[in-house]
Scaffold this motif. Structure first.
Motif, PDB file in Angstrom:
ATOM      1  N   LEU A   1      -6.011   4.311   3.976  1.00 23.48           N
ATOM      2  CA  LEU A   1      -6.313   5.673   4.445  1.00 23.48           C
ATOM      3  C   LEU A   1      -7.119   6.433   3.397  1.00 23.48           C
ATOM      4  N   LEU A   2      -6.723   6.311   2.134  1.00 20.44           N
ATOM      5  CA  LEU A   2      -7.432   7.023   1.060  1.00 20.44           C
ATOM      6  C   LEU A   2      -8.868   6.514   0.930  1.00 20.44           C
TER       7      LEU A   2
ATOM      8  N   GLY B   1       0.782  -1.229   0.000  1.00 24.73           N
ATOM      9  CA  GLY B   1       0.000   0.000   0.000  1.00 24.73           C
ATOM     10  C   GLY B   1       0.810   1.272   0.000  1.00 24.73           C
ATOM     11  N   THR B   2       2.148   1.168  -0.195  1.00 18.15           N
ATOM     12  CA  THR B   2       2.973   2.381  -0.210  1.00 18.15           C
ATOM     13  C   THR B   2       3.249   2.875  -1.626  1.00 18.15           C
TER      14      THR B   2
ATOM     15  N   PHE C   1      -2.810   7.811  12.277  1.00  6.80           N
ATOM     16  CA  PHE C   1      -1.503   7.499  12.850  1.00  6.80           C
ATOM     17  C   PHE C   1      -1.621   7.006  14.291  1.00  6.80           C
ATOM     18  N   ASP C   2      -2.659   7.442  15.003  1.00  9.39           N
ATOM     19  CA  ASP C   2      -2.906   6.897  16.347  1.00  9.39           C
ATOM     20  C   ASP C   2      -3.182   5.396  16.269  1.00  9.39           C
ATOM     21  N   ILE C   3      -3.952   4.995  15.230  1.00  6.01           N
ATOM     22  CA  ILE C   3      -4.255   3.574  15.040  1.00  6.01           C
ATOM     23  C   ILE C   3      -2.979   2.798  14.701  1.00  6.01           C
ATOM     24  N   ARG C   4      -2.168   3.339  13.787  1.00  4.26           N
ATOM     25  CA  ARG C   4      -0.927   2.655  13.391  1.00  4.26           C
ATOM     26  C   ARG C   4       0.040   2.488  14.559  1.00  4.26           C
TER      27      ARG C   4
ATOM     28  N   LYS D   1      -1.232  -3.189  10.219  1.00  5.71           N
ATOM     29  CA  LYS D   1      -1.381  -1.736  10.291  1.00  5.71           C
ATOM     30  C   LYS D   1      -2.018  -1.221   8.996  1.00  5.71           C
ATOM     31  N   PRO D   2      -2.928  -0.253   9.115  1.00  7.43           N
ATOM     32  CA  PRO D   2      -3.544   0.291   7.896  1.00  7.43           C
ATOM     33  C   PRO D   2      -2.502   0.976   7.019  1.00  7.43           C
TER      34      PRO D   2
END
Length: 280
Positions: free
Chosen positions: A226-227, A36-37, A209-212, A220-221
């Motif tokens: 995110l999009l 996903g990057t 970023f709090d979730i990650r 991790k999302p």
């Protein structure tokens, strides 16, 4: 021939240097990073930026290296010979060109994407060493040698599911795409949602970023997730207060299914919410 990024793809300076170094050295560019990057999309953007055609070879667990060169359909030829078909006189009628062959026979330069090479068998990269190095291969059925008219720009992606052989790595220029920081991620979001309100971006990124950063997450999302999440937030008109709320009952973000992709991570957040309620 110089890659300088594009308006549709946020490119760091390090990534631009890596792409242009690989082009100059005429080496395959091996790209690693979290899923996903934007590894696969990079090849598309390089092709678009340089005005070159893109040939994509998506690797599966069953893919063999020879399929990138060609496949000989002996079964069809045998069947046609039994039926008296005139096509059997020319073996070329039963050879299907692979993606490397397509790239090699191009009159002009092109970009070749070998996507997720680590999905294949461990011997897959070694089986392509000579072809990627010499830019040629031999077709045994016809006795001809296929040589690249122009050396393609080769982009190879890997999710690090398997270690790649040292001999293969020596022939590549390597770059690791680090997960974007907040500033880079904001730029990526603005490319996809140019009219989004700054306050919504800030709130969404903070929640993301709090979730990650939660310890124990199985997955991790990623950027693409995110999009997807922001697209839902915008279309459903989720208000900022819902995103900013810090109530223990609201630890799980709205529309969390775009970010959390398995029940273990959802249960982790439910446990954290339960613990937070007990501490109040």
């Amino acid at each position: 021939m110089y890659f300088n990024g594009s308006d549709e793809y946020v490119t760091t300076e390090d990534l631009k240097i890596a792409v242009n170094a690989a082009i100059k050295l005429e080496r395959p560019l091996l790209i690693k990073g979290e899923p996903g990057t934007g590894k696969s999309v990079l090849a598309e953007q390089i092709a678009k930026s340089l005005g070159l055609p893109l040939i994509e070879w998506h690797i599966k667990s069953t893919t063999k290296a020879v399929q990138g060169l060609y496949e000989y359909d002996a079964v069809s030829r045998l069947r046609d010979s039994q039926l008296g078909d005139e096509r059997v006189k020319d073996v070329k009628n039963y050879i299907k060109k692979g993606k490397l062959w397509e790239a090699f026979e191009r009159d002009g330069k092109c970009v070749l994407l070998i996507d997720e090479i680590d999905k294949a068998d461990i011997e897959f990269p070694n089986d392509l060493l000579q072809e990627l190095d010499r830019m040629e291969f031999f077709v045994y059925e016809t006795g001809e040698t296929i040589k690249a008219k122009n050396r393609p720009i080769i982009i190879i992606t890997s999710n690090n599911e398997k270690e790649l052989p040292d001999a293969f790595l020596r022939r590549c220029f390597f770059h690791f795409i680090s997960f974007p920081d907040t500033e880079t991620m904001e730029a990526i979001v603005k490319v996809h949602f140019p009219d989004i309100k700054p306050r919504l971006i800030n709130a969404a990124l903070k929640s993301f970023f709090d979730i990650r950063n939660v310890n124990g997450l199985k997955k991790k999302p990623s950027t693409s997730e995110l999009l997807d999440w922001i697209k839902l937030l915008v279309s459903d008109e989720i208000d900022l207060e819902t995103l900013r709320e810090k109530s223990p009952n609201k630890l799980i973000p709205p529309l969390y299914g775009a970010l959390l992709k398995n029940e273990q991570d959802l249960q982790l957040f439910e446990r954290l919410a339960f613990m937070a309620r007990r501490e109040r």
